[in-house]
Design an enzyme around this catalytic site. Structure first.
Site, PDB file in Angstrom:
ATOM      1  N   GLU A 118       4.613  -4.827   7.197  1.00 26.89           N
ATOM      2  CA  GLU A 118       3.806  -3.792   7.875  1.00 26.89           C
ATOM      3  C   GLU A 118       4.228  -3.556   9.318  1.00 26.89           C
ATOM      4  O   GLU A 118       4.152  -2.443   9.829  1.00 26.89           O
ATOM      5  CB  GLU A 118       2.317  -4.179   7.842  1.00 26.89           C
ATOM      6  CG  GLU A 118       1.663  -4.089   6.462  1.00 26.89           C
ATOM      7  CD  GLU A 118       1.756  -5.377   5.666  1.00 26.89           C
ATOM      8  OE1 GLU A 118       2.597  -6.245   6.006  1.00 26.89           O
ATOM      9  OE2 GLU A 118       0.985  -5.512   4.706  1.00 26.89           O
ATOM     10  N   ALA A 123       0.862  -1.184   0.000  1.00 25.53           N
ATOM     11  CA  ALA A 123       0.000   0.000   0.000  1.00 25.53           C
ATOM     12  C   ALA A 123       0.901   1.237   0.000  1.00 25.53           C
ATOM     13  O   ALA A 123       2.054   1.182   0.428  1.00 25.53           O
ATOM     14  CB  ALA A 123      -0.888  -0.025   1.237  1.00 25.53           C
ATOM     15  N   GLY A 179       0.635  -5.089   0.844  1.00 26.08           N
ATOM     16  CA  GLY A 179      -0.536  -5.242  -0.023  1.00 26.08           C
ATOM     17  C   GLY A 179      -0.192  -5.927  -1.337  1.00 26.08           C
ATOM     18  O   GLY A 179      -1.061  -6.540  -1.969  1.00 26.08           O
ATOM     19  N   GLU A 222      -0.342  -9.486  -0.553  1.00 30.08           N
ATOM     20  CA  GLU A 222      -1.762  -9.801  -0.340  1.00 30.08           C
ATOM     21  C   GLU A 222      -2.521  -9.845  -1.671  1.00 30.08           C
ATOM     22  O   GLU A 222      -3.407 -10.680  -1.861  1.00 30.08           O
ATOM     23  CB  GLU A 222      -2.378  -8.772   0.612  1.00 30.08           C
ATOM     24  CG  GLU A 222      -1.819  -8.926   2.027  1.00 30.08           C
ATOM     25  CD  GLU A 222      -2.171  -7.760   2.935  1.00 30.08           C
ATOM     26  OE1 GLU A 222      -1.834  -6.606   2.571  1.00 30.08           O
ATOM     27  OE2 GLU A 222      -2.769  -7.997   3.991  1.00 30.08           O
TER      28      GLU A 222
HETATM   29  N1  CAA Z   1       4.568   3.259  -0.717  1.00 31.38           N
HETATM   30  C1  CAA Z   1       4.944   4.397  -1.288  1.00 31.38           C
HETATM   31  N2  CAA Z   1       6.103   4.542  -1.971  1.00 31.38           N
HETATM   32  C2  CAA Z   1       6.887   3.450  -2.054  1.00 31.38           C
HETATM   33  C3  CAA Z   1       6.550   2.217  -1.486  1.00 31.38           C
HETATM   34  C4  CAA Z   1       5.299   2.138  -0.791  1.00 31.38           C
HETATM   35  N3  CAA Z   1       4.859   1.007  -0.239  1.00 31.38           N
HETATM   36  N4  CAA Z   1       7.532   1.330  -1.738  1.00 31.38           N
HETATM   37  C5  CAA Z   1       8.478   1.985  -2.451  1.00 31.38           C
HETATM   38  N5  CAA Z   1       8.072   3.261  -2.650  1.00 31.38           N
HETATM   39  C6  CAA Z   1       8.797   4.316  -3.378  1.00 31.38           C
HETATM   40  C7  CAA Z   1       9.952   4.860  -2.539  1.00 31.38           C
HETATM   41  O1  CAA Z   1       9.495   5.835  -1.627  1.00 31.38           O
HETATM   42  C8  CAA Z   1      10.856   5.412  -3.617  1.00 31.38           C
HETATM   43  O2  CAA Z   1      10.329   6.666  -4.011  1.00 31.38           O
HETATM   44  P1  CAA Z   1      11.326   7.948  -4.182  1.00 31.38           P
HETATM   45  O3  CAA Z   1      12.247   7.527  -5.301  1.00 31.38           O
HETATM   46  O4  CAA Z   1      10.389   9.043  -4.535  1.00 31.38           O
HETATM   47  O5  CAA Z   1      12.022   8.086  -2.879  1.00 31.38           O
HETATM   48  C9  CAA Z   1      10.662   4.445  -4.784  1.00 31.38           C
HETATM   49  O6  CAA Z   1       9.423   3.765  -4.534  1.00 31.38           O
HETATM   50  C10 CAA Z   1      11.771   3.394  -4.888  1.00 31.38           C
HETATM   51  O7  CAA Z   1      11.871   2.732  -3.623  1.00 31.38           O
HETATM   52  P2  CAA Z   1      13.254   2.682  -2.769  1.00 31.38           P
HETATM   53  O8  CAA Z   1      14.107   3.842  -3.081  1.00 31.38           O
HETATM   54  O9  CAA Z   1      12.863   2.483  -1.340  1.00 31.38           O
HETATM   55  O10 CAA Z   1      13.909   1.357  -3.374  1.00 31.38           O
HETATM   56  P3  CAA Z   1      14.885   0.342  -2.645  1.00 31.38           P
HETATM   57  O11 CAA Z   1      15.398  -0.575  -3.696  1.00 31.38           O
HETATM   58  O12 CAA Z   1      15.865   1.068  -1.800  1.00 31.38           O
HETATM   59  O13 CAA Z   1      13.945  -0.496  -1.641  1.00 31.38           O
HETATM   60  C11 CAA Z   1      11.951  -1.718  -1.002  1.00 31.38           C
HETATM   61  C12 CAA Z   1      12.894  -1.296  -2.151  1.00 31.38           C
HETATM   62  C13 CAA Z   1      12.692  -2.658  -0.039  1.00 31.38           C
HETATM   63  C14 CAA Z   1      10.763  -2.439  -1.607  1.00 31.38           C
HETATM   64  C15 CAA Z   1      11.513  -0.447  -0.230  1.00 31.38           C
HETATM   65  O14 CAA Z   1      11.009   0.494  -1.167  1.00 31.38           O
HETATM   66  C16 CAA Z   1      10.425  -0.686   0.785  1.00 31.38           C
HETATM   67  O15 CAA Z   1      10.717  -1.181   1.868  1.00 31.38           O
HETATM   68  N6  CAA Z   1       9.151  -0.303   0.474  1.00 31.38           N
HETATM   69  C17 CAA Z   1       8.067  -0.368   1.396  1.00 31.38           C
HETATM   70  C18 CAA Z   1       7.547  -1.788   1.568  1.00 31.38           C
HETATM   71  C19 CAA Z   1       6.451  -1.830   2.606  1.00 31.38           C
HETATM   72  O16 CAA Z   1       6.646  -1.515   3.760  1.00 31.38           O
HETATM   73  N7  CAA Z   1       5.232  -2.261   2.182  1.00 31.38           N
HETATM   74  C20 CAA Z   1       4.086  -2.383   3.047  1.00 31.38           C
HETATM   75  C21 CAA Z   1       3.195  -1.179   2.932  1.00 31.38           C
HETATM   76  S1  CAA Z   1       1.852  -1.202   4.091  1.00 31.38           S
HETATM   77  C22 CAA Z   1       0.674  -2.226   3.436  1.00 31.38           C
HETATM   78  O17 CAA Z   1       0.849  -2.788   2.369  1.00 31.38           O
HETATM   79  C23 CAA Z   1      -0.599  -2.365   4.233  1.00 31.38           C
HETATM   80  C24 CAA Z   1      -1.572  -3.383   3.713  1.00 31.38           C
HETATM   81  O18 CAA Z   1      -1.595  -4.499   4.196  1.00 31.38           O
HETATM   82  C25 CAA Z   1      -2.572  -3.075   2.698  1.00 31.38           C
END
Ligand code: CAA
Length: 258
Positions: A132, A67, A109, A112
């Site tokens: 999460e 998400a 998500g 999921e």
């Molecule tokens: N939401 C919003 N933006 C996201 C994102 C997310 N879930 N995941 C990645 N992005 C964005 C980053 O902010 C980044 O944007 P900018 O270039 O503008 O800074 C871009 O995508 C590239 O990501 P990274 O620079 O972080 O890339 P990386 O290779 O260093 O890391 C990653 C990759 C490990 C996937 C890391 O991006 C990450 O940890 N993302 C979040 C994953 C996460 O926590 N997901 C769970 C969300 S909560 C949820 O899903 C609730 C539910 O159950 C419905």
């Protein structure tokens, strides 16, 4: 055809293809994207020409990294309740089989969403996880329930309580991924599998999906009753007559979806 902002729609013979299209944000699932996805899946579900659906992510880095954290960060519980989680229920109700073609990250998500699908084809670079907990929340689109039902309690606890990622092969070893394919081949492989499903009689396919899913939602007694009802119901279809007649006449069946 409808113009979507965050997804792309395509078709290959009788297979509908939806691509999550925010590659710069690793296809993060904002509310609008999930709502568009539900709209597109419902449109395919109501399209008689489409017999199987493939969901994939644009770019080679992610299926979906979860998400959209930027969108969620300042929200209250009421905002979240009004924010569109109903779209996930709409995705759950799609009757046409769905196959997730996963390359790169399928997190939160994203994991999921893959689990909302009926089969998962993953590229060897795919990584699955429910991170999460590291954000101070828990999975909210079915992760704890679907993982527990497939992965079992102990691995699910590890995944949900640590937020650690699992490789495609680890997921396949525990029956959560159907097939691991070389990097970049997940979509081709998913479409190939979708075409095999799409060649089967569609009413039987839908009722088979319904019967299998009842194993996760009901008691054994109710699940068996649902399976038997669907089995009997299929004897009302032209495709059942055609399928059995074709077998006896030693020829290919010509299924009409009736
Ligand atoms: N939401 C919003 N933006 C996201 C994102 C997310 N879930 N995941 C990645 N992005 C964005 C980053 O902010 C980044 O944007 P900018 O270039 O503008 O800074 C871009 O995508 C590239 O990501 P990274 O620079 O972080 O890339 P990386 O290779 O260093 O890391 C990653 C990759 C490990 C996937 C890391 O991006 C990450 O940890 N993302 C979040 C994953 C996460 O926590 N997901 C769970 C969300 S909560 C949820 O899903 C609730 C539910 O159950 C419905």
């Amino acid at each position: 055809m409808t113009n979507y902002q965050y997804i792309l729609i395509d078709r290959d013979e009788r297979v509908g293809i939806v691509t999550l299209n925010r590659p710069k944000e690793l296809n993060a699932l904002n509310f609008h994207l999930v709502s568009e996805l539900a709209d597109a899946l419902e449109a395919f579900d109501n399209d008689e020409e489409i017999r199987c659906i493939v969901i994939t992510g644009a770019g080679d880095r992610a299926f979906a990294a979860g998400a959209d954290i930027k969108e969620m960060s300042g929200k209250s519980p009421i905002d979240m309740m009004r924010g569109g989680f109903e779209s996930w229920n709409r995705i759950r109700r799609i009757q046409t089989p769905m196959i997730a073609a996963v390359g790169g990250y399928a997190l939160g998500g994203g994991c999921e969403l893959a689990m909302h699908c009926d089969m998962i084809i993953a590229s060897e670079n795919a990584r699955f996880g429910q991170p999460e907990i590291k954000l101070g929340v828990i999975p909210g689109a079915g992760g704890t329930q679907r993982l527990a039902r497939t992965f079992g309690k102990y691995r699910t606890m590890e995944m949900v309580l640590t937020g650690a990622n699992f490789t495609a092969q680890e997921m396949a070893d525990h029956a959560l991924v159907n097939r691991v394919v070389p990097k970049g081949e997940h979509l081709t492989e998913a479409i190939k599998l979708a075409k095999v499903v799409a060649a089967q009689p569609p009413v039987a396919v839908r009722l088979a999906k319904d019967a299998v899913n009842s194993a996760f939602e009901t008691t054994l007694e109710q699940g068996l009753a649902n399976e038997r009802k669907n089995f009997f119901l299929l004897f009302a279809t032209e495709d059942q007559s055609e399928g059995m007649k074709a077998f006896l006449e030693k020829r290919e069946a010509d299924f009409k979806g009736r």
